[in-house]
Design an enzyme around this catalytic site. Structure first.
Site, PDB file in Angstrom:
ATOM      1  N   GLN A   1      11.843  -6.926  -4.601  1.00 50.83           N
ATOM      2  CA  GLN A   1      11.084  -5.706  -5.313  1.00 50.83           C
ATOM      3  C   GLN A   1      11.215  -5.896  -6.703  1.00 50.83           C
ATOM      4  O   GLN A   1      12.696  -5.779  -7.105  1.00 50.83           O
ATOM      5  CB  GLN A   1      11.231  -4.465  -4.743  1.00 50.83           C
ATOM      6  CG  GLN A   1      10.347  -3.329  -5.599  1.00 50.83           C
ATOM      7  CD  GLN A   1      10.480  -2.175  -5.130  1.00 50.83           C
ATOM      8  OE1 GLN A   1      11.506  -1.770  -4.071  1.00 50.83           O
ATOM      9  NE2 GLN A   1       9.714  -1.085  -5.155  1.00 50.83           N
TER      10      GLN A   1
ATOM     11  N   HIS B   1       4.150  -0.829  -4.211  1.00 46.71           N
ATOM     12  CA  HIS B   1       3.138  -1.527  -4.576  1.00 46.71           C
ATOM     13  C   HIS B   1       2.671  -2.525  -3.426  1.00 46.71           C
ATOM     14  O   HIS B   1       3.653  -2.970  -2.936  1.00 46.71           O
ATOM     15  CB  HIS B   1       2.955  -2.040  -6.078  1.00 46.71           C
ATOM     16  CG  HIS B   1       4.129  -2.874  -6.483  1.00 46.71           C
ATOM     17  ND1 HIS B   1       5.442  -2.676  -6.313  1.00 46.71           N
ATOM     18  CD2 HIS B   1       4.133  -4.487  -6.438  1.00 46.71           C
ATOM     19  CE1 HIS B   1       6.252  -3.570  -6.608  1.00 46.71           C
ATOM     20  NE2 HIS B   1       5.514  -4.910  -6.687  1.00 46.71           N
ATOM     21  N   PHE B   2       1.636  -2.746  -3.416  1.00 46.36           N
ATOM     22  CA  PHE B   2       1.394  -3.675  -2.255  1.00 46.36           C
ATOM     23  C   PHE B   2       0.406  -5.017  -2.978  1.00 46.36           C
ATOM     24  O   PHE B   2      -0.285  -4.802  -3.961  1.00 46.36           O
ATOM     25  CB  PHE B   2       0.080  -3.205  -1.402  1.00 46.36           C
ATOM     26  CG  PHE B   2       0.520  -2.193  -0.398  1.00 46.36           C
ATOM     27  CD1 PHE B   2       1.259  -2.330   0.806  1.00 46.36           C
ATOM     28  CD2 PHE B   2       0.719  -0.900  -1.298  1.00 46.36           C
ATOM     29  CE1 PHE B   2       1.663  -1.353   1.417  1.00 46.36           C
ATOM     30  CE2 PHE B   2       1.603  -0.115  -0.283  1.00 46.36           C
ATOM     31  CZ  PHE B   2       1.836  -0.146   0.703  1.00 46.36           C
ATOM     32  N   HIS B   3       0.670  -6.162  -2.672  1.00 45.49           N
ATOM     33  CA  HIS B   3      -0.025  -7.331  -3.311  1.00 45.49           C
ATOM     34  C   HIS B   3      -0.810  -7.918  -2.249  1.00 45.49           C
ATOM     35  O   HIS B   3      -0.625  -7.851  -1.078  1.00 45.49           O
ATOM     36  CB  HIS B   3       1.133  -8.667  -3.434  1.00 45.49           C
ATOM     37  CG  HIS B   3       2.191  -8.450  -4.190  1.00 45.49           C
ATOM     38  ND1 HIS B   3       2.044  -8.828  -5.707  1.00 45.49           N
ATOM     39  CD2 HIS B   3       3.217  -7.470  -4.111  1.00 45.49           C
ATOM     40  CE1 HIS B   3       3.335  -8.082  -6.291  1.00 45.49           C
ATOM     41  NE2 HIS B   3       4.044  -7.762  -5.342  1.00 45.49           N
TER      42      HIS B   3
END
Length: 145
Positions: free
Chosen positions: A99, A105-107
């Protein structure tokens, strides 16, 4: 109704949500307090997108559940809009887990071909001969859930 979203004035993602830093916005949920998504300006492949909850929490386990309700539907919409057949959904927690920005957050990372040149490149160092350990940990974990 969700609690008032927490923000951090030094967080790059909080600044993007507030419009203080420009972004290539894709989807902002109708309720406008849950999620914000945009194209990554340092992509691993064309169409690499991020989905960020509008509540500032460094790690997933610190985020109130209501800020997660639309993350996967947004990821699905982004993948579908791009016509992706192969892609990764990635979420990291902590430096040793890769991270970089301390905001959940999501990719959505497209994998356009089988080469290691574009998209996410990962190893999978699976352990073997650990069934007894898994069985023991399963019982321990069930007691905590």
């Amino acid at each position: 109704m969700a609690a008032v979203a927490r923000t951090l004035s030094t967080c790059i993602f909080c600044k993007i949500i507030k419009g203080e830093i420009p972004s290539f916005k894709l989807i902002e949920t109708e309720t406008s307090f849950i999620s914000y998504s945009f194209l990554d300006i340092g992509p691993l492949s064309k169409g690499h997108a991020l989905i960020i909850p509008k509540d500032h929490a460094a790690k997933l386990h610190e985020l109130p559940d209501e800020y997660l309700t639309d993350v996967m539907p947004i990821a699905k919409k982004i993948a579908t809009a791009q016509g992706l057949e192969n892609y990764n959904i990635l979420q990291n927690n902590g430096r040793i887990a890769h991270q970089v920005v301390d905001h959940v957050h999501f990719h959505v990372i497209p994998k356009p071909d089988a080469s290691d040149k574009e998209g996410l490149v990962i190893g999978w160092p699976a352990k073997s001969d650990v069934v007894d350990e898994v069985k023991k940990y399963h019982q321990e974990l069930l007691g905590k859930l």
